[in-house]
Design a protein around this motif. Structure first.
Motif: not given
Length: 491
Positions: A293-306
């Motif tokens: 789940n940490a891996q999922g958060y790292i991916v989902a919370g970065t380039d999406t918003t950017a």
């Protein structure tokens, strides 16, 4: 019958068997439930064209073009149908929907043992993860984290100012990516990834950028990617190694937080992951599930918003009238300072963000679901269990019957949003699997947009280094990113 006769007739027998097999295959294809759905003839027989477009980052655009030609229900591959029909969308994605996530998500995760809250196809496991993660992501819980988000936004703006002085223009995509990466790191694990301080693309950032195209390879060739020792193709090896490094980053992030807790447990601030860590300590979760789940958060919370932020800046900078109205509203904010609470009350800022999310949703591609065991009737067609059905935000958000002049960036359309507009709006997905981070994303979008245009009221898209609108053409795997992987702005 002698041996010579048998030998002479063998080719005829073989040909007859081949013909029977061909007829059987044809009959089976035409008996498929999806064969009755409109679509190109070849989509009855092969998914090769869909796969090719997926590997080239064009699947979403290809499917959208099929909708324009065939209508709101279109067959895109054998056993796979995409809908832009509102009733089907509601049926597939409502909160109590029996349609589970398709097995495609398992391939995205890398393997079933690495599934997390964003990719698991197991509804019960998803509910278990979501119960632990949803609370800290609520609007009320995130209020305490606004000062931290503010500080990272401000640092991103300062870094842009510095780059404009030295380079003549700032790559806002790069700086928004660094900012979002640092925010999700600090909010989730108590420490920033220090991407803004570094000011350059580390191997970690490069791996984040590679997730989408390499993920396309993994989902297309899962077996070959898993056994790269036997299929030593460089690109497949790179896809596997990138995934392994992302898992390593996740383990390291969890490890850093554990060290903070061990060093001073009474003074460690709660994070988005605090409930997960407690569940692991109480043996309600395994360590691997926490890491997943940490891996999922790292991916989902970065380039999406950017990426959405980048497109918002690009759109506003290209339209002087929209920028002037936005600036006029932002300049009413208190000179002594403001936070997210004040920004939420600004109607035009809200409309600009809604329009950016409509045209440039971070995840505009199809969200595949599997038809349940009981089968389903959707938009006038019956589908058997296991058929893959999906809807993509890219097409829903460009329906001319819902959004007048859909390709035009027009924030005013949200001043009197119709029910149909609201029902078709899905920038964060829909139903029980709607994005956990939607409130965090909106906070970042509000703060970053306000800070950027107040800091750079004369911002315009640069033509330095050959920058042009062609750089902003969408490249869409699961997430969207500008094709040029940059957006240069000067002020």
């Amino acid at each position: 019958m002698d041996n010579n006769q048998i030998v002479n007739q063998a080719p005829l027998v073989a040909l007859g068997l081949v013909a029977l097999a061909a007829v059987y295959s044809i009959v089976q294809v035409f008996r498929q439930d999806t064969s009755k759905v409109p679509g190109p003839w070849y989509t009855k027989w092969t998914r090769a064209v869909l796969t090719w477009n997926w590997l080239k980052g064009r699947r979403t655009l290809y499917v959208h073009a099929l909708h324009e030609q065939y209508g709101s229900v279109v067959r895109i591959a054998p056993g796979e149908v995409d809908f832009s029909d509102k009733s089907a969308f509601k049926q597939i994605y409502n909160v109590k929907s029996p349609f589970r996530k398709a097995d495609w998500y398992t391939a995205i995760a890398g393997a079933r043992q690495f599934e997390h809250v964003f990719t698991t196809t197991d509804n019960e496991l998803h509910r278990r993860f979501r119960r632990l993660l949803a609370g800290p992501m609520s609007e009320s819980s995130l209020k305490s984290m606004v000062p931290l988000i503010n500080s990272r936004v401000d640092l991103a703006i300062e870094k842009m100012k510095d780059e404009m002085k030295t380079r003549g223009a700032a790559d806002v995509l790069k700086w928004w990516m660094f900012m979002a990466t640092d925010i999700i790191g600090e909010l989730s694990f108590g420490t920033s990834f220090q991407a803004l301080e570094a000011g350059k693309k580390t191997s970690y950032i490069k791996d984040l950028e590679d997730i989408a195209p390499l993920g396309a390879l993994r989902t297309t060739f899962p077996f070959l990617t898993e056994y790269t020792d036997y299929f030593p193709l460089p690109v497949l090896k790179r896809a596997k190694e990138s995934l392994l490094r992302m898992r390593k980053y996740a383990r390291e992030s969890v490890g850093r937080y554990q060290k903070l807790v061990e060093a001073d447990p009474d003074n460690v601030h709660p994070t988005l992951f605090t409930n997960m860590f407690r569940a692991e300590v109480e043996e309600k979760l395994t360590f691997q599930e926490v890491v997943n789940n940490a891996q999922g958060y790292i991916v989902a919370g970065t380039d999406t918003t950017a990426n959405t932020l980048t497109y918002l800046v690009w759109r506003v900078c290209r339209n002087p009238a929209i920028k002037a109205r936005l600036l006029s509203e932002l300049q009413t904010l208190p000179e002594s300072g403001y936070d997210d609470a004040e920004l939420r009350e600004l109607p035009y800022l809200t409309r600009v963000i809604e329009e950016a999310l409509r045209l440039h949703s971070a995840a505009p591609s199809g969200l595949p679901r599997a038809v349940p065991q009981s089968g389903a009737n959707l938009a006038g067609y019956h589908f058997d269990a296991g058929t893959t059905v999906c809807t993509q935000a890219y097409t829903m958000h460009r329906n001319p019957e819902v959004f007048v002049d859909p390709e035009t960036f027009n924030p005013d359309r949200w001043e009197s949003a119709t029910k149909d507009m609201k029902d078709a709006f899905m920038p964060f997905g829909a139903g029980s699997r709607i994005c956990l981070g939607l409130h965090l994303a909106r906070i970042e979008l509000r703060l970053a947009t306000a800070r950027f245009f107040l800091a750079f009221p004369n911002a315009k898209i640069s033509t330095r280094e050959g920058m042009s609108d062609a750089d902003m053409a969408p490249e869409i795997y699961f997430l969207v990113v500008p094709k040029g992987h940059r957006c240069l702005v000067e002020a």
